[in-house]
Design a protein around this motif. Structure first.
Motif, mmCIF file in Angstrom:
data_model
loop_
_atom_site.group_PDB
_atom_site.id
_atom_site.type_symbol
_atom_site.label_atom_id
_atom_site.label_comp_id
_atom_site.label_asym_id
_atom_site.label_seq_id
_atom_site.Cartn_x
_atom_site.Cartn_y
_atom_site.Cartn_z
ATOM 1 N N PRO A 40 0.805 -1.219 0.000
ATOM 2 C CA PRO A 40 0.000 0.000 0.000
ATOM 3 C C PRO A 40 0.841 1.274 0.000
ATOM 4 O O PRO A 40 0.408 2.302 -0.522
ATOM 5 C CB PRO A 40 -0.825 -0.120 1.285
ATOM 6 C CG PRO A 40 -0.964 -1.593 1.499
ATOM 7 C CD PRO A 40 0.377 -2.154 1.061
ATOM 8 N N GLU A 41 2.044 1.220 0.576
ATOM 9 C CA GLU A 41 2.922 2.386 0.555
ATOM 10 C C GLU A 41 3.434 2.656 -0.860
ATOM 11 O O GLU A 41 3.579 3.809 -1.267
ATOM 12 C CB GLU A 41 4.098 2.178 1.507
ATOM 13 C CG GLU A 41 3.727 2.142 2.981
ATOM 14 C CD GLU A 41 3.094 0.821 3.400
ATOM 15 O OE1 GLU A 41 2.423 0.796 4.450
ATOM 16 O OE2 GLU A 41 3.257 -0.186 2.669
ATOM 17 N N GLU A 42 3.707 1.596 -1.615
ATOM 18 C CA GLU A 42 4.176 1.751 -2.987
ATOM 19 C C GLU A 42 3.054 2.145 -3.942
ATOM 20 O O GLU A 42 3.287 2.852 -4.930
ATOM 21 C CB GLU A 42 4.817 0.439 -3.460
ATOM 22 C CG GLU A 42 6.100 0.087 -2.732
ATOM 23 C CD GLU A 42 6.564 -1.332 -3.014
ATOM 24 O OE1 GLU A 42 7.724 -1.647 -2.688
ATOM 25 O OE2 GLU A 42 5.764 -2.138 -3.549
ATOM 26 N N LEU A 43 1.842 1.667 -3.652
ATOM 27 C CA LEU A 43 0.697 1.873 -4.546
ATOM 28 C C LEU A 43 -0.501 2.407 -3.745
ATOM 29 O O LEU A 43 -1.498 1.714 -3.543
ATOM 30 C CB LEU A 43 0.325 0.555 -5.236
ATOM 31 C CG LEU A 43 1.423 -0.093 -6.085
ATOM 32 C CD1 LEU A 43 1.026 -1.507 -6.492
ATOM 33 C CD2 LEU A 43 1.722 0.754 -7.322
ATOM 34 N N PRO A 44 -0.419 3.653 -3.286
ATOM 35 C CA PRO A 44 -1.494 4.184 -2.433
ATOM 36 C C PRO A 44 -2.709 4.697 -3.185
ATOM 37 O O PRO A 44 -3.798 4.792 -2.614
ATOM 38 C CB PRO A 44 -0.796 5.331 -1.702
ATOM 39 C CG PRO A 44 0.220 5.830 -2.687
ATOM 40 C CD PRO A 44 0.716 4.592 -3.400
ATOM 41 N N ASN A 45 -2.566 5.035 -4.469
ATOM 42 C CA ASN A 45 -3.608 5.785 -5.174
ATOM 43 C C ASN A 45 -4.610 4.889 -5.887
ATOM 44 O O ASN A 45 -4.747 4.927 -7.102
ATOM 45 C CB ASN A 45 -2.962 6.747 -6.177
ATOM 46 C CG ASN A 45 -2.275 7.892 -5.486
ATOM 47 O OD1 ASN A 45 -2.720 8.352 -4.445
ATOM 48 N ND2 ASN A 45 -1.181 8.364 -6.058
ATOM 49 N N ILE A 46 -5.323 4.089 -5.122
ATOM 50 C CA ILE A 46 -6.341 3.245 -5.729
ATOM 51 C C ILE A 46 -7.601 4.066 -6.000
ATOM 52 O O ILE A 46 -7.833 5.100 -5.375
ATOM 53 C CB ILE A 46 -6.666 2.029 -4.834
ATOM 54 C CG1 ILE A 46 -7.193 2.483 -3.468
ATOM 55 C CG2 ILE A 46 -5.440 1.144 -4.668
ATOM 56 C CD1 ILE A 46 -7.688 1.338 -2.602
ATOM 57 N N HIS A 47 -8.422 3.591 -6.944
ATOM 58 C CA HIS A 47 -9.696 4.242 -7.218
ATOM 59 C C HIS A 47 -10.632 4.079 -6.022
ATOM 60 O O HIS A 47 -10.553 3.101 -5.279
ATOM 61 C CB HIS A 47 -10.343 3.632 -8.460
ATOM 62 C CG HIS A 47 -9.570 3.879 -9.718
ATOM 63 N ND1 HIS A 47 -9.530 5.107 -10.338
ATOM 64 C CD2 HIS A 47 -8.781 3.064 -10.466
ATOM 65 C CE1 HIS A 47 -8.781 5.038 -11.428
ATOM 66 N NE2 HIS A 47 -8.308 3.802 -11.525
ATOM 67 N N HIS A 48 -11.518 5.048 -5.834
ATOM 68 C CA HIS A 48 -12.503 5.039 -4.743
ATOM 69 C C HIS A 48 -11.802 4.929 -3.387
ATOM 70 O O HIS A 48 -12.272 4.238 -2.482
ATOM 71 C CB HIS A 48 -13.503 3.880 -4.898
ATOM 72 C CG HIS A 48 -13.931 3.652 -6.314
ATOM 73 N ND1 HIS A 48 -13.580 2.530 -7.030
ATOM 74 C CD2 HIS A 48 -14.661 4.410 -7.158
ATOM 75 C CE1 HIS A 48 -14.101 2.597 -8.240
ATOM 76 N NE2 HIS A 48 -14.748 3.740 -8.350
ATOM 77 N N ARG A 49 -10.702 5.636 -3.242
ATOM 78 C CA ARG A 49 -9.855 5.471 -2.056
ATOM 79 C C ARG A 49 -10.564 5.864 -0.764
ATOM 80 O O ARG A 49 -10.439 5.186 0.262
ATOM 81 C CB ARG A 49 -8.578 6.300 -2.238
ATOM 82 C CG ARG A 49 -7.566 6.149 -1.114
ATOM 83 C CD ARG A 49 -6.339 6.986 -1.402
ATOM 84 N NE ARG A 49 -5.329 6.872 -0.369
ATOM 85 C CZ ARG A 49 -4.200 7.560 -0.363
ATOM 86 N NH1 ARG A 49 -3.936 8.405 -1.356
ATOM 87 N NH2 ARG A 49 -3.334 7.407 0.604
ATOM 88 N N LYS A 50 -11.316 6.972 -0.797
ATOM 89 C CA LYS A 50 -11.990 7.441 0.418
ATOM 90 C C LYS A 50 -12.989 6.407 0.918
ATOM 91 O O LYS A 50 -13.016 6.069 2.110
ATOM 92 C CB LYS A 50 -12.684 8.769 0.135
ATOM 93 C CG LYS A 50 -13.328 9.386 1.365
ATOM 94 C CD LYS A 50 -13.915 10.750 1.032
ATOM 95 C CE LYS A 50 -14.569 11.373 2.265
ATOM 96 N NZ LYS A 50 -15.152 12.718 1.951
#
Length: 210
Positions: free
Chosen positions: A82-92
């Motif tokens: 998750p630190e390497e790939l934090p910007n997932i869709h619908h993150r909030k």
């Protein structure tokens, strides 16, 4: 496709990934599979995304399983922490409903145009899971599209394949995410006996049964 193999994305295989990327228009919207990485100035311009991705690979903070047909990379599955790939869709929405973060997440799967529908996406996901096992395993999440089992003729919008495919690869449904996506989870056991050098250079056959 009888000579299909899986290799990890490394500085040595980066040019093969780059060739796949360039043949397919820079992946999705020319992002060079940098969208999910932390925000930085280099992500803002298409002209600098290739160099950004190459730097992240060289620094050991960008990971993927590459599917080869002979010497040509034809599919890929991006994974990382998750630190390497934090910007997932619908993150909030995702964070509001998450009880814990995974050890790894699979964020993007792409198959060469003209070769889709032949099981290569499943092979790429399988390869990512095996590479994660070599790195110690853990809880793995994917965020595929939940199409209700309906196969679409135009699959170009499927940046992370489908729920059905993840279920066939041993993942279980956890919860919805956004409109039409979901969270799939799988606990991956560590694979014993692989040194760090073997992890980086491993090349082996993976049976394709999908």
């Amino acid at each position: 496709m009888s000579d299909s193999t899986i290799r990890a994305l490394t500085p040595e295989t980066f040019n093969d990934f780059a060739a796949l990327d360039e043949r397919n228009g820079g992946m999705f919207a020319g992002c060079w599979c940098t969208w999910f990485h932390p925000d930085c100035a280099e992500k803002e311009q298409r002209s600098t995304r290739r160099a950004l991705k190459q730097r992240l690979v060289a620094d050991g903070i960008a990971h993927a399983a590459l599917v080869y047909d002979g010497d040509r990379a034809v599919a890929w599955a991006q994974y990382g922490t998750p630190e390497e790939l934090p910007n997932i869709h619908h993150r909030k929405e995702y964070l509001a409903s998450a009880q814990r973060l995974p050890d790894y997440r699979v964020t993007c799967i792409l198959v060469e145009r003209g070769l889709r529908g032949q099981g290569l996406a499943a092979m790429a996901l399988r390869g990512a899971v095996e590479l994660i096992a070599l790195d110690g395993g853990g809880l793995v999440e994917g965020y595929p599209h939940d199409t209700g089992g309906v196969r679409r003729k135009n699959s170009s919008f499927l940046y992370n394949a489908t729920r059905t495919m993840y279920e066939r690869e041993g993942f279980t449904y956890d919860r919805p995410k956004g409109q039409g996506n979901c969270v799939m989870v799988r606990q991956v056991a560590p694979s014993p006996g692989a040194s760090p050098v073997e992890r980086a250079t491993r090349k082996r056959r993976v049976p394709r049964n999908v």
